[in-house]
Design an enzyme around this catalytic site. Structure first.
Site, PDB file in Angstrom:
ATOM      1  N   ILE A  90      96.234  41.115  -6.100  1.00 15.66           N
ATOM      2  CA  ILE A  90      95.425  41.856  -7.068  1.00 15.66           C
ATOM      3  C   ILE A  90      96.297  42.198  -8.277  1.00 15.66           C
ATOM      4  O   ILE A  90      97.385  42.772  -8.128  1.00 15.66           O
ATOM      5  CB  ILE A  90      94.855  43.147  -6.445  1.00 15.66           C
ATOM      6  CG1 ILE A  90      94.186  42.837  -5.098  1.00 15.66           C
ATOM      7  CG2 ILE A  90      93.880  43.821  -7.406  1.00 15.66           C
ATOM      8  CD1 ILE A  90      93.035  41.864  -5.165  1.00 15.66           C
ATOM      9  N   HIS A 106      98.725  49.794   5.494  1.00 10.59           N
ATOM     10  CA  HIS A 106      99.755  48.851   5.960  1.00 10.59           C
ATOM     11  C   HIS A 106     100.129  49.213   7.404  1.00 10.59           C
ATOM     12  O   HIS A 106     100.463  50.370   7.694  1.00 10.59           O
ATOM     13  CB  HIS A 106     101.002  48.934   5.074  1.00 10.59           C
ATOM     14  CG  HIS A 106     102.054  47.942   5.449  1.00 10.59           C
ATOM     15  ND1 HIS A 106     101.985  46.612   5.075  1.00 10.59           N
ATOM     16  CD2 HIS A 106     103.188  48.069   6.181  1.00 10.59           C
ATOM     17  CE1 HIS A 106     103.045  45.978   5.560  1.00 10.59           C
ATOM     18  NE2 HIS A 106     103.795  46.841   6.232  1.00 10.59           N
ATOM     19  N   ASP A 142     104.735  46.268  -0.879  1.00 12.86           N
ATOM     20  CA  ASP A 142     104.649  47.387   0.066  1.00 12.86           C
ATOM     21  C   ASP A 142     105.711  48.448  -0.232  1.00 12.86           C
ATOM     22  O   ASP A 142     106.300  49.038   0.688  1.00 12.86           O
ATOM     23  CB  ASP A 142     104.801  46.894   1.515  1.00 12.86           C
ATOM     24  CG  ASP A 142     103.768  45.843   1.881  1.00 12.86           C
ATOM     25  OD1 ASP A 142     102.661  45.889   1.317  1.00 12.86           O
ATOM     26  OD2 ASP A 142     104.070  44.971   2.722  1.00 12.86           O
ATOM     27  N   PRO A 572      82.780  66.616  44.031  1.00 12.84           N
ATOM     28  CA  PRO A 572      81.402  67.079  43.921  1.00 12.84           C
ATOM     29  C   PRO A 572      80.483  66.016  43.306  1.00 12.84           C
ATOM     30  O   PRO A 572      80.926  64.915  42.961  1.00 12.84           O
ATOM     31  CB  PRO A 572      81.530  68.290  43.000  1.00 12.84           C
ATOM     32  CG  PRO A 572      82.644  67.897  42.070  1.00 12.84           C
ATOM     33  CD  PRO A 572      83.606  67.082  42.885  1.00 12.84           C
ATOM     34  N   ALA A 599      80.713  62.769  46.874  1.00 11.58           N
ATOM     35  CA  ALA A 599      79.560  63.567  47.300  1.00 11.58           C
ATOM     36  C   ALA A 599      78.527  62.646  47.942  1.00 11.58           C
ATOM     37  O   ALA A 599      78.297  61.525  47.474  1.00 11.58           O
ATOM     38  CB  ALA A 599      78.948  64.290  46.103  1.00 11.58           C
ATOM     39  N   CYS A 707      81.040  72.582  35.880  1.00 12.37           N
ATOM     40  CA  CYS A 707      81.872  73.611  36.517  1.00 12.37           C
ATOM     41  C   CYS A 707      82.168  74.777  35.578  1.00 12.37           C
ATOM     42  O   CYS A 707      82.200  75.930  35.999  1.00 12.37           O
ATOM     43  CB  CYS A 707      83.197  73.007  36.988  1.00 12.37           C
ATOM     44  SG  CYS A 707      83.024  71.580  38.062  1.00 12.37           S
ATOM     45  N   LYS A 757      66.711  75.106  44.547  1.00  8.65           N
ATOM     46  CA  LYS A 757      67.530  76.310  44.391  1.00  8.65           C
ATOM     47  C   LYS A 757      67.390  76.904  42.989  1.00  8.65           C
ATOM     48  O   LYS A 757      67.382  78.122  42.822  1.00  8.65           O
ATOM     49  CB  LYS A 757      69.004  75.987  44.672  1.00  8.65           C
ATOM     50  CG  LYS A 757      69.329  75.817  46.157  1.00  8.65           C
ATOM     51  CD  LYS A 757      70.815  75.578  46.369  1.00  8.65           C
ATOM     52  CE  LYS A 757      71.138  75.438  47.854  1.00  8.65           C
ATOM     53  NZ  LYS A 757      72.579  75.173  48.095  1.00  8.65           N
ATOM     54  N   SER A 805      74.245  79.609  38.597  1.00  6.31           N
ATOM     55  CA  SER A 805      73.043  78.786  38.788  1.00  6.31           C
ATOM     56  C   SER A 805      73.404  77.318  38.946  1.00  6.31           C
ATOM     57  O   SER A 805      72.737  76.579  39.641  1.00  6.31           O
ATOM     58  CB  SER A 805      72.093  78.940  37.598  1.00  6.31           C
ATOM     59  OG  SER A 805      72.623  78.308  36.439  1.00  6.31           O
TER      60      SER A 805
END
Length: 895
Positions: A90, A106, A142, A572, A599, A707, A757, A805
């Site tokens: 460029i 780079h 660079d 679990p 589980a 959890c 539940k 819960s």
């Protein structure tokens, strides 16, 4: 800003997309011309978006900018040029034209490795650190001032492809966008590159990638991996050029067994073994190469060097013939310059490139999801006939490398065919339970049976523990070094990643997890966990201690950390695969063997994991999976005298029972992650939008089957009503439905007993006088769906204020404005201490509250932000011992 994107490739495409998301105006995309009728992906995407796309063959002529090209560029009015990956030269009048100049990505830590082959040279030189630089373009190569740099560790067996995919591509995209942010904010630095340490290496091409065998094994390994895949390190073998891929260093004690292969110039013949081709440096040390490619483009597994071409062809069924014709059409669409695809048509000789390999692999997935290809499979089967034969063998489960016998249950679901093992996995084999006993695992979305699963008995536990003990004490696992253990864990993580969509689909079907969450968290974090602990394998160290009482003072003692032996794991049902990963990865990294009980209601991802572990090459007996009841299998593991440690995640009640059994049996070590009732305190000076958003996540994430879910929210009274109104509005927007539907927010609860539940839990809350604002009942549709629920006016003595819960139930209580110590007293008035949280803009208050909250994890102005490097575990009756990371007393996550 008005930005011109100058570049190409998928990397350039991703940067372009992210810049648009940031709200910048892309005034033009300047990319390369179409090649063989194929447009660069950056240009394709920009054209879809209606952005002006320019495809100039060149910008300069005889070192000067082409006026017509430069004028077209200047007409865009760009304020900044972003060059994410640009292979064209460029001119400086374009570089300097925008008000903010030009920035370039780079892939090295400048000033080291300037030039076009930076990634190759990072590996060839054996750098321990790699990374990328975003710098300001200047007229040097660079050499411009540095704007931003990010680094990563270079893994011992990294190739150009692996380090690019793992870090340089994803983090490079983020870093380039971050650099633009800094420019937009006026905070972008310009740090002059130092000349000290600067290097420039030329472009790596095939001609200069020949291997010089008169070097150490480490240097040879770096040369091969630094040229893998492009341009490919090569040497003459049996009179032809052979390119070497997939190098790994072997430990000095590696056994040299195999068929000799003479390699001109090498210090000694190579050895072709079942593992690959063993090569030797001039220091006598060895490396192993997995794949070889010949001059005609044909790639083979190095282990098959002396037997390549000996595999008999298989006769196709009518269905397989139809698949072959579909793939013939795909080949024709890729190889547009070929008149017809014959059996002898060679993919690469007909003009295919690396991007076409990626496309071909994806096309196969779309048409035959059971055929999981890797890019190397295409390189190893370059003719159409060989390619089809390879695909068919994989579809039939006859892959040459597969010796595992699996009785699959297959289902066509989620636009793919999933293949699920359903038997016990003991001593490296899938086997029936004693007496052929089975049970049905249920899909919570509709309540129907998914399949029959083997139901382990006490004798099966004894067999599994004996296999694990033998593998630990007598088998290969007890003899391999830590770094090789790490390689196996990395390979397992890679296989899990290859099968992540299948794993996520199984997880969603078996547990009710929303598919997108299963893919990102259930499976995604599991993969991260295995990779994290793979890195720990060779870093588990003891210490050296001087003996102060000795005279003269020259005596030392040293400590050595050793594996325990057989570890039992009981997990679990809420995160079936992730809980397996959290506990299993650490055990394996330390050198232990494992007997795991998933589980009973969610066994299927554990069984698929067992298959992948076997395919990764874990020795027999190292991993054993026993689906079955906790009362039988869990109890026997707790009692078994040959189990040396047991890790359990589940209820406090069962945890107490396990702890007692472990003590009475053989005083085995125990780690427990038990119940929780995590308090979340929301002060009136919080960021309300964030508190609402994260509060919803704290409660309803994974359907509340979490959890660390916020079991109780304390909201300062002067914002309480506003907060309730906001969360109710958001809850009512949640879409309840099929977890495989990408638009679903809330899937079914895990199983029927849990649903019942939750119904009873909410009925209790109403009876005790709490206000049920919304939800509280089962959804009227097949399956185990429960409405997201909100309770207010919850008093401290109520059942729902005290008990967890483990579902989508938000428990809201007020606290008096300004009474920090009182709300802390109420928050800590629980026997649980797993997690907690606080929302406030006052940093002093946040630190004070986080110090006083008696919980293993304290979230500050966020929630659910766990990470594999952060220790996780609870206080009080939430258990003891930590999963993940290093072990500390309390983890605080601040955001």
């Amino acid at each position: 800003m008005r930005i011109a994107v100058i570049g190409q490739s998928v990397f350039g495409l991703e940067v372009y997309k992210e810049l648009r998301k940031e709200g910048h105006t892309i005034v033009g995309v300047f990319t390369i011309p179409d090649k063989d009728g194929k447009a660069d992906p950056l240009g394709v995407e920009a054209e879809k978006d209606g952005v002006n796309v320019f495809k100039f063959p060149r910008w300069r002529l005889k070192g000067k900018g082409i006026p017509e090209v430069v004028q077209v560029y200047k007409a865009t009015g760009a304020e900044l040029n972003v060059m994410p990956f640009c292979s064209q030269f460029i001119p400086m009048e374009v570089i300097d034209h925008p008000a903010h100049g030009s920035i370039i990505y780079h892939p090295s830590l400048l000033p080291r490795h300037r030039g076009a082959s930076a990634i190759n040279w990072t590996l060839i030189h054996g750098d321990k650190k790699g990374g990328f630089t975003v710098f300001w373009a200047d007229d040097g190569l660079d050499t411009g001032p540095i704007l931003l740099q990010r680094e990563c560790d270079v893994e011992p067996d990294d190739t150009v492809n692996t380090i690019y995919k793992r870090f340089l591509f994803p983090e490079g995209v983020k870093g380039t966008v971050d650099a633009v942010r800094l420019i937009a904010a006026g905070n972008a630095p310009k740090i002059i590159q130092p000349e000290e340490g600067a290097t420039y290496e030329g472009i790596q091409k095939k001609d200069n990638a020949k291997i010089d065998w008169n070097q150490s094994a480490q240097v040879l390994h770096n040369w091969i991996r630094g040229n893998d895949k492009v341009p490919g390190a090569w040497a003459e073998v049996d009179g032809q050029k052979v390119t070497f891929y997939g190098s790994s260093l072997l430990d000095s004690g590696a056994t040299a067994i195999g068929q000799p292969l003479e390699i001109p110039g090498a210090s000694q013949p190579g050895l072709v073994s079942k593992a690959g081709l063993m090569l030797f440096g001039n220091d006598g040390k060895a490396l192993l190469v997995k794949n070889l490619q010949f001059e005609d483009g044909k790639m083979i597994a190095a282990a098959r060097y002396f037997s390549s071409g000996s595999c008999a062809s298989v006769e196709l069924t009518e269905e397989e013939k139809a698949f072959a014709e579909q793939m013939r059409g795909v080949w024709k669409s890729i190889l547009t310059n070929v008149d017809a695809i014959e059996d002898s048509t060679d993919f690469f000789k007909s003009g295919a490139a690396s991007m076409d390999v990626v496309r071909l692999v994806e096309e196969v997935k779309l048409r035959a999801s059971g055929c999981q290809l890797q890019n190397e499979d295409v390189y190893m089967n370059t003719t159409f006939q060989d390619f089809i034969q390879m695909c068919v063998r994989k579809l039939r489960g006859e892959d040459d490398e597969e010796e595992l016998v699996v009785d699959y249950v297959e289902k066509n679901i989620n636009n793919m065919t999933i293949r699920m093992p359903h038997q016990l996995f003991v001593n490296g084999e899938f086997v029936d339970a004693e007496g052929g006993k089975t049970y049905k695992t249920i899909n919570p979305t509709d309540g129907t049976a998914i399949c029959d699963v083997s139901l382990a008995q006490s004798s099966d536990v004894d067999r599994a523990v004996a296999a694990a003990k033998e593998a630990f004490e007598e088998g290969e696992w007890g003899k391999i070094n830590p770094r090789d253990r790490g390689r196996l864990l990395y390979k397992l993580a890679d296989l899990m990643e290859e099968h992540q969509e299948e794993l996520a689909t199984i997880e969603s079907m078996d547990s009710g997890a929303v598919y997108t969450l299963a893919l990102k968290t259930h499976v995604g974090m599991s993969i991260q966990t295995f990779r994290y602990f793979a890195g720990w394998c060779d870093k588990i160290q003891g210490c050296t201690i001087p003996i102060n009482q000795a005279r003269p003072n020259r005596n030392l003692t040293f400590t050595k950390k050793e594996p325990i032996g057989v570890c039992a794991i009981v997990i679990p049902w809420n995160y079936p695969l992730m809980m397996l990963a959290w506990k299993t990865a650490a055990c394996l990294a330390a050198g232990n063997t494992v007997v795991l009980k998933p589980a009973q209601v969610t066994p299927l991802t554990a069984m698929k994991f067992a298959e992948l572990a076997a395919r990764a090459g874990f020795p027999k007996g190292v991993i054993n999976i026993l689906p079955g009841s906790g009362a039988l299998v869990g109890q026997r593991l707790s009692d078994h005298p040959d189990v040396r440690k047991l890790g359990f995640t589940g209820s406090t009640e069962i945890g107490k029972h396990i702890m007692k059994s472990c003590a009475v049996s053989n005083v085995k070590k125990v780690s427990l992650e038990l119940g929780g009732k995590s308090p979340l305190i929301i002060f009136s000076d919080c960021d309300m939008d964030k508190a609402v958003r994260m509060g919803l996540s704290a409660v309803f994430f994974n359907k509340g089957e979490n959890c660390i879910a916020a079991g109780r929210l304390f909201v300062e009274e002067n914002i309480h009503d506003q907060y309730v109104k906001r969360v109710v509005e958001e809850v009512k927007k949640m879409k309840i439905g099929d977890p495989l539907d990408r638009s679903t927010d809330h899937g079914p609860q895990n199983h029927k007993a849990h649903l019942d539940k939750l119904v009873e839990y909410c009925q209790t809350g109403v009876r005790e006088g709490a206000t049920l604002v919304c939800g509280g009942k089962q959804v009227s549709r097949p399956g185990f769906f429960f409405e997201p629920t909100i309770f207010t006016d919850v008093q401290d003595h109520m059942f729902i204020a005290i008990e967890e819960s483990f579902g989508p139930v938000m428990i809201l209580s007020k606290f008096k404005s300004g009474d920090v110590d009182e709300v802390l007293r109420r928050a800590n008035a629980t026997e649980y201490g797993l997690a907690s949280g606080v929302f406030t803009r006052d940093i002093s208050k946040a630190l004070y509250v986080s110090e006083k909250l008696n919980a293993g994890t304290v979230f500050v102005n966020t929630y659910n932000k766990t990470d594999v490097a952060a220790p996780f575990g609870g206080f009080k009756q939430s258990g003891f011992g930590k999963d993940l990371g290093k072990t500390y007393n309390k983890t605080k996550t601040l955001l």
